[in-house]
Design a protein around this motif. Structure first.
Motif, PDB file in Angstrom:
ATOM      1  N   PHE A  86      31.474  -1.285  52.377  1.00 19.61           N
ATOM      2  CA  PHE A  86      32.400  -1.651  53.454  1.00 19.61           C
ATOM      3  C   PHE A  86      31.647  -2.285  54.620  1.00 19.61           C
ATOM      4  CE2 PHE A  86      34.764  -0.413  57.372  1.00 19.61           C
ATOM      5  CZ  PHE A  86      35.873  -1.215  57.164  1.00 19.61           C
ATOM      6  N   GLY A  87      30.509  -1.717  54.989  1.00 17.21           N
ATOM      7  CA  GLY A  87      29.726  -2.267  56.095  1.00 17.21           C
ATOM      8  C   GLY A  87      29.225  -3.667  55.817  1.00 17.21           C
ATOM      9  N   GLU A  88      28.874  -3.948  54.566  1.00 12.74           N
ATOM     10  CA  GLU A  88      28.336  -5.267  54.215  1.00 12.74           C
ATOM     11  C   GLU A  88      29.418  -6.314  53.974  1.00 12.74           C
ATOM     12  OE1 GLU A  88      25.799  -4.742  50.851  1.00 12.74           O
ATOM     13  OE2 GLU A  88      24.533  -3.249  51.865  1.00 12.74           O
ATOM     14  N   HIS A  89      30.529  -5.915  53.363  1.00 11.40           N
ATOM     15  CA  HIS A  89      31.506  -6.894  52.903  1.00 11.40           C
ATOM     16  C   HIS A  89      32.897  -6.756  53.515  1.00 11.40           C
ATOM     17  CE1 HIS A  89      28.539  -8.060  49.930  1.00 11.40           C
ATOM     18  NE2 HIS A  89      28.439  -6.801  49.535  1.00 11.40           N
ATOM     19  N   GLY A  90      33.126  -5.699  54.287  1.00  6.82           N
ATOM     20  CA  GLY A  90      34.440  -5.512  54.881  1.00  6.82           C
ATOM     21  C   GLY A  90      35.493  -5.124  53.857  1.00  6.82           C
ATOM     22  N   TRP A  91      36.740  -5.065  54.327  1.00  4.10           N
ATOM     23  CA  TRP A  91      37.824  -4.599  53.464  1.00  4.10           C
ATOM     24  C   TRP A  91      38.099  -5.564  52.316  1.00  4.10           C
ATOM     25  CZ3 TRP A  91      39.851  -0.490  51.856  1.00  4.10           C
ATOM     26  CH2 TRP A  91      41.137  -0.442  51.294  1.00  4.10           C
ATOM     27  N   THR A  92      38.000  -6.859  52.558  1.00  6.55           N
ATOM     28  CA  THR A  92      38.309  -7.826  51.491  1.00  6.55           C
ATOM     29  C   THR A  92      37.314  -7.726  50.339  1.00  6.55           C
ATOM     30  OG1 THR A  92      37.052  -9.556  52.640  1.00  6.55           O
ATOM     31  CG2 THR A  92      39.440  -9.450  53.055  1.00  6.55           C
ATOM     32  N   GLY A  93      36.090  -7.311  50.618  1.00  5.73           N
ATOM     33  CA  GLY A  93      35.084  -7.191  49.568  1.00  5.73           C
ATOM     34  C   GLY A  93      34.896  -5.772  49.065  1.00  5.73           C
ATOM     35  N   THR A 116      35.798  -2.917  46.802  1.00  2.36           N
ATOM     36  CA  THR A 116      36.487  -2.618  45.546  1.00  2.36           C
ATOM     37  C   THR A 116      35.858  -1.392  44.892  1.00  2.36           C
ATOM     38  OG1 THR A 116      35.040  -3.978  44.165  1.00  2.36           O
ATOM     39  CG2 THR A 116      36.956  -5.075  45.176  1.00  2.36           C
ATOM     40  N   ILE A 117      36.631  -0.744  44.045  1.00  2.00           N
ATOM     41  CA  ILE A 117      36.099   0.401  43.298  1.00  2.00           C
ATOM     42  C   ILE A 117      34.939  -0.042  42.413  1.00  2.00           C
ATOM     43  CG2 ILE A 117      36.615   2.142  41.546  1.00  2.00           C
ATOM     44  CD1 ILE A 117      37.858   2.787  44.222  1.00  2.00           C
ATOM     45  N   ASP A 118      35.073  -1.230  41.805  1.00  2.00           N
ATOM     46  CA  ASP A 118      33.996  -1.752  40.951  1.00  2.00           C
ATOM     47  C   ASP A 118      32.693  -1.882  41.742  1.00  2.00           C
ATOM     48  OD1 ASP A 118      35.472  -1.934  38.656  1.00  2.00           O
ATOM     49  OD2 ASP A 118      35.990  -4.054  38.908  1.00  2.00           O
ATOM     50  N   ALA A 119      32.792  -2.468  42.940  1.00  2.00           N
ATOM     51  CA  ALA A 119      31.593  -2.683  43.747  1.00  2.00           C
ATOM     52  C   ALA A 119      30.961  -1.357  44.158  1.00  2.00           C
ATOM     53  CB  ALA A 119      31.938  -3.512  44.986  1.00  2.00           C
ATOM     54  N   VAL A 120      31.788  -0.386  44.512  1.00  2.00           N
ATOM     55  CA  VAL A 120      31.274   0.924  44.916  1.00  2.00           C
ATOM     56  C   VAL A 120      30.616   1.624  43.730  1.00  2.00           C
ATOM     57  CG1 VAL A 120      31.907   3.219  45.752  1.00  2.00           C
ATOM     58  CG2 VAL A 120      32.920   1.175  46.800  1.00  2.00           C
TER      59      VAL A 120
END
Length: 206
Positions: free
Chosen positions: A30-37, A39-43
């Motif tokens: 969230f800190g790096e990509h914000g809400w638009t970036g 995703t569960i996949d990214a996490v």
């Protein structure tokens, strides 16, 4: 008469280590990509776990982010040191640590994007309201103790202190510096002295 032992909950117990890794990963993404970036996949990739493991714990990305931010972003605490200077030094130091520390990017993102995330709006408003009450209580104690004049604008004093703390944190992040306790404490003392010196009541005036 025999008693039937209680049934164990279905499935395996949650792994607290996985919980921590996912919470840390969620705040980082969230800190790096914000809400638009976000995703569960990214996490899941960042945490090194399967996506199914995340969904077993959180039903949506909103639930995940809300819990992760609640766990990782430390709210500003009320500290009564006995003097208004000491209290406000603690306030500034905590704010600098919040916004330029390990999870500072997420704290800044939250301020900018909370209103676009329905489940986070209430949490953000609760956090900021508590922060404002804490800061105002510190100044009012100084007025009641006679350290500050009764005519002082609590709002303007806190805007100067909190705005300065935020600007310092942003400058530190822009230069690539992270929050360091000794440096933050030194800045907080010097900055509070700079702001308070013109308004402190001289005890010898009586």
């Amino acid at each position: 008469m025999t008693t039937t032992p209680p049934r164990a909950a279905p499935g395996r117990p949650r792994d607290q280590q996985v919980d921590r890794r996912v919470a840390d990963a969620a705040v980082e993404v969230f800190g790096e990509h914000g809400w638009t970036g976000f995703t569960i996949d990214a996490v899941a990739r960042r945490a090194g776990v399967g996506k199914a493991s995340v969904y077993l714990r959180w039903s949506s990305k909103e639930d995940l982010l809300t819990e992760a931010l609640t766990l990782r972003l430390c709210p500003v605490r009320d500290v009564d040191t006995g003097t208004v200077r000491g209290d406000l030094v603690q306030l500034v130091e905590q704010m600098v640590g919040l916004y330029s520390g390990e999870h500072g990017s997420a704290a800044l993102r939250l301020g900018l994007e909370a209103r676009f995330i329905p489940q986070l709006t209430a949490r953000y408003e609760e956090m900021t309201s508590a922060q404002i009450r804490t800061a105002r209580d510190m100044v009012r104690r100084g007025i009641h103790r006679g350290e500050l004049p009764e005519t002082i604008s609590v709002t303007f004093l806190l805007e100067a202190l909190c705005g300065g703390a935020m600007n310092h944190a942003l400058t530190a992040r822009a230069s690539g510096r992270t929050s360091r306790p000794r440096t933050d404490a030194d800045f907080a003392k010097r900055f509070v002295d700079f702001v308070l010196t013109p308004v402190l009541v001289d005890p010898r005036a009586d």
